[in-house]
Design an enzyme around this catalytic site. Structure first.
Site, short mmCIF file in Angstrom:
data_model
loop_
_atom_site.label_atom_id
_atom_site.label_comp_id
_atom_site.label_asym_id
_atom_site.label_seq_id
_atom_site.Cartn_x
_atom_site.Cartn_y
_atom_site.Cartn_z
N ASP A 205 4.25 -4.81 9.53
CA ASP A 205 5.41 -3.74 9.73
C ASP A 205 5.06 -2.70 10.93
O ASP A 205 3.91 -2.97 11.62
CB ASP A 205 5.68 -3.12 8.47
N ASP A 207 5.03 1.20 11.34
CA ASP A 207 5.42 2.29 10.87
C ASP A 207 5.64 3.95 11.93
O ASP A 207 4.58 4.02 12.64
CB ASP A 207 4.01 2.96 9.98
N ASP A 295 8.82 1.12 8.62
CA ASP A 295 8.75 2.20 7.60
C ASP A 295 8.89 3.53 8.20
O ASP A 295 8.25 3.95 9.56
CB ASP A 295 7.46 2.37 6.96
P1 ATP Z 1 -0.20 -3.44 8.75
O1 ATP Z 1 -0.53 -3.83 10.16
O2 ATP Z 1 -0.54 -4.38 7.76
O3 ATP Z 1 0.95 -2.70 8.56
P2 ATP Z 1 -1.28 -0.99 8.08
O4 ATP Z 1 -2.43 -0.24 7.91
O5 ATP Z 1 -0.12 -0.33 9.02
O6 ATP Z 1 -1.26 -2.36 8.33
P3 ATP Z 1 0.87 -0.15 5.94
O7 ATP Z 1 1.15 -0.72 4.72
O8 ATP Z 1 1.91 -0.22 6.78
O9 ATP Z 1 -0.58 -0.72 6.50
O10 ATP Z 1 0.42 1.32 5.78
C1 ATP Z 1 0.19 2.37 6.77
C2 ATP Z 1 -0.38 3.52 6.16
O11 ATP Z 1 0.67 4.12 5.26
C3 ATP Z 1 -1.58 3.43 5.39
O12 ATP Z 1 -2.63 4.10 5.66
C4 ATP Z 1 -1.19 3.61 3.83
O13 ATP Z 1 -1.90 4.53 3.12
C5 ATP Z 1 0.12 4.65 4.07
N1 ATP Z 1 1.25 4.15 3.10
C6 ATP Z 1 1.72 3.14 2.93
N2 ATP Z 1 2.87 3.00 2.18
C7 ATP Z 1 2.66 4.28 1.64
C8 ATP Z 1 3.63 5.07 0.54
N3 ATP Z 1 4.58 4.52 -0.11
N4 ATP Z 1 3.03 6.27 0.54
C9 ATP Z 1 2.16 7.07 1.05
N5 ATP Z 1 1.38 6.20 2.03
C10 ATP Z 1 1.80 5.22 2.35
MN MN Z 2 1.88 -0.78 8.93
MN MN Z 3 4.15 0.40 6.25
#
Ligand code: ATP
Ligand code: MN
Ligand code: MN
Length: 371
Positions: A205, A207, A295
């Site tokens: 995703d 963020d 997100d």
């Molecule tokens: P990817 O490339 O798979 O998206 P990512 O490290 O960006 O890897 P995410 O699941 O998007 O993974 O999460 C990004 C960050 O946001 C992580 O550090 C996680 O701890 C934090 N995070 C994700 N969802 C939540 C949530 N609902 N509440 C608080 N923090 C969150």
């Molecule tokens: Mn992510």
């Molecule tokens: Mn995310």
């Protein structure tokens, strides 16, 4: 096997927040194996062993060299009997029988498949598995199953959102969100966070953190952005959660709990030539767009640094920041704040560097947080 141990370097810390871990992984064969085991334990809701394997994988990811014999792992933290046996097996045979067994296990494969759907967690996957369901068509054909809105969108856009998002696509989405934020409030602030901020080439995703220096205005920012995206016809799904943030509350010690900032989980329609549908795109699949998971989180400006640190990840890095704060400094850290239990006070921060300094940690750059 004769194998020279690498020249002793500085001791490797048991905490990921005291290690520098780039996206370059010299021990991928080993860490992939550990992660299969971690995932298997997670799907069986066995948190302890799951974390042990995630920690072991994280330690090996931080090494600037490839482990070529078991002796080379001497003195490394977080490697137990089980992980050492696996390392030995993989170094000798090139693969592990235990991992192969898990990968070919019907239950593991099915739970992996089900949890790959947006909105389906381990508990729902388990419930469906126990009812004898084994495939997406089994689920969709089962009249007694009521999919929630998130899961419906998950199935609808499955092909697109299970495909990795590229850096170029993340940039294109950044432009769309940036345009929306600044149309709503000229002094709005937008920051890329998550895996792309850590320098990853691909993500599941994209963020972002959005906020504004005008206190209280961040509350209406997300609903306004969502309205705009809807008007533009690119909003495919939106789950908006209002803020439940309470400034007087102590930071939570539970990592897996969500934070309390206003946030939204979106699926957006990304148009344009950047979208690489591959050369073998099937018939009737010539549309020039794809669905992408995005997100957005919207903290008040005074908590921006904590939110940025918390959302940049990786999850293992975040876990260890909190564990380090609690066990080594007698402090409580979460996505909102840092509380010093000795001084009984909250520690203010305007940058991530302030937070590392409060914790007595050397600053670790975002691209060194791929623990
Ligand atoms: P990817 O490339 O798979 O998206 P990512 O490290 O960006 O890897 P995410 O699941 O998007 O993974 O999460 C990004 C960050 O946001 C992580 O550090 C996680 O701890 C934090 N995070 C994700 N969802 C939540 C949530 N609902 N509440 C608080 N923090 C969150
Ligand atoms: Mn992510
Ligand atoms: Mn995310």
């Amino acid at each position: 096997i004769r194998c020279s141990t690498p020249t002793p370097v500085a001791r490797v810390s048991q905490y990921a927040c005291q290690r520098r871990t780039t996206t370059e992984n010299n021990n991928k064969i080993l860490t992939d194996a550990f992660e299969v085991l971690a995932e298997s334990y997670e799907l069986n809701q066995l948190e302890g062993p799951c974390l042990a394997f995630r920690r072991a994988a994280s330690v090996l990811k931080s090494l600037p060299w490839a482990v070529q014999c078991l002796g080379a792992t001497q003195g490394l933290p977080c490697l137990g009997e089980h992980t050492k046996a696996l390392i030995e097996e993989i170094l000798q045979y090139g693969h592990s029988f235990e991992v192969e067994k898990i990968l070919s296990d019907e239950r593991y494969q099915t739970l992996k498949l089900f949890t790959s759907v947006f909105g389906v967690g381990p508990k729902t996957a388990e419930k469906w598995y126990r009812r004898g369901l084994r495939s997406f068509s089994d689920i969709l054909a089962e009249p007694s199953i009521q999919l929630n809105r998130m899961q419906q969108s998950g199935f609808l856009h499955y092909g697109d959102i299970s495909r990795a998002v590229s850096k170029a696509e993340a940039r294109a989405l950044g432009n769309i969100i940036d345009e929306a934020v600044h149309a709503i409030t000229p002094d709005g602030i937008l920051a890329l966070t998550g895996g792309f901020r850590r320098g990853k080439e691909f993500g599941h995703d994209v963020d972002f953190i959005v906020t504004t220096p005008e206190q209280g205005k961040e509350e209406t920012l997300l609903p306004n952005i969502i309205d705009r995206l809807k008007e533009q016809g690119i909003l495919l799904y939106s789950d908006y959660q209002t803020s439940t943030f309470d400034i007087s509350k102590l930071p939570s010690h539970k990592f897996e709990a969500m934070d309390h900032f206003a946030k939204c989980f979106l699926i957006l329609r990304l148009e344009g030539s950047l979208v690489d549908r591959g050369l073998n795109s099937t018939e009737g699949d010539s549309r020039g767009w794809r669905a992408v998971r995005v997100d957005l989180v919207s903290p008040p400006m005074e908590r921006y640094a904590y939110a940025l640190l918390g959302w940049t990840g990786s999850r293992q890095f975040e876990r260890d920041l909190r564990r380090f704060a609690r066990l080594e400094q007698h402090m409580l850290l979460d996505n909102h704040a840092l509380y010093d239990k000795t001084k009984k006070e909250f520690l203010a921060a305007t940058t991530e560097r302030d937070i590392f300094a409060h914790l007595g940690l050397e600053y670790i750059e975002p691209w060194q947080r791929n623990a």
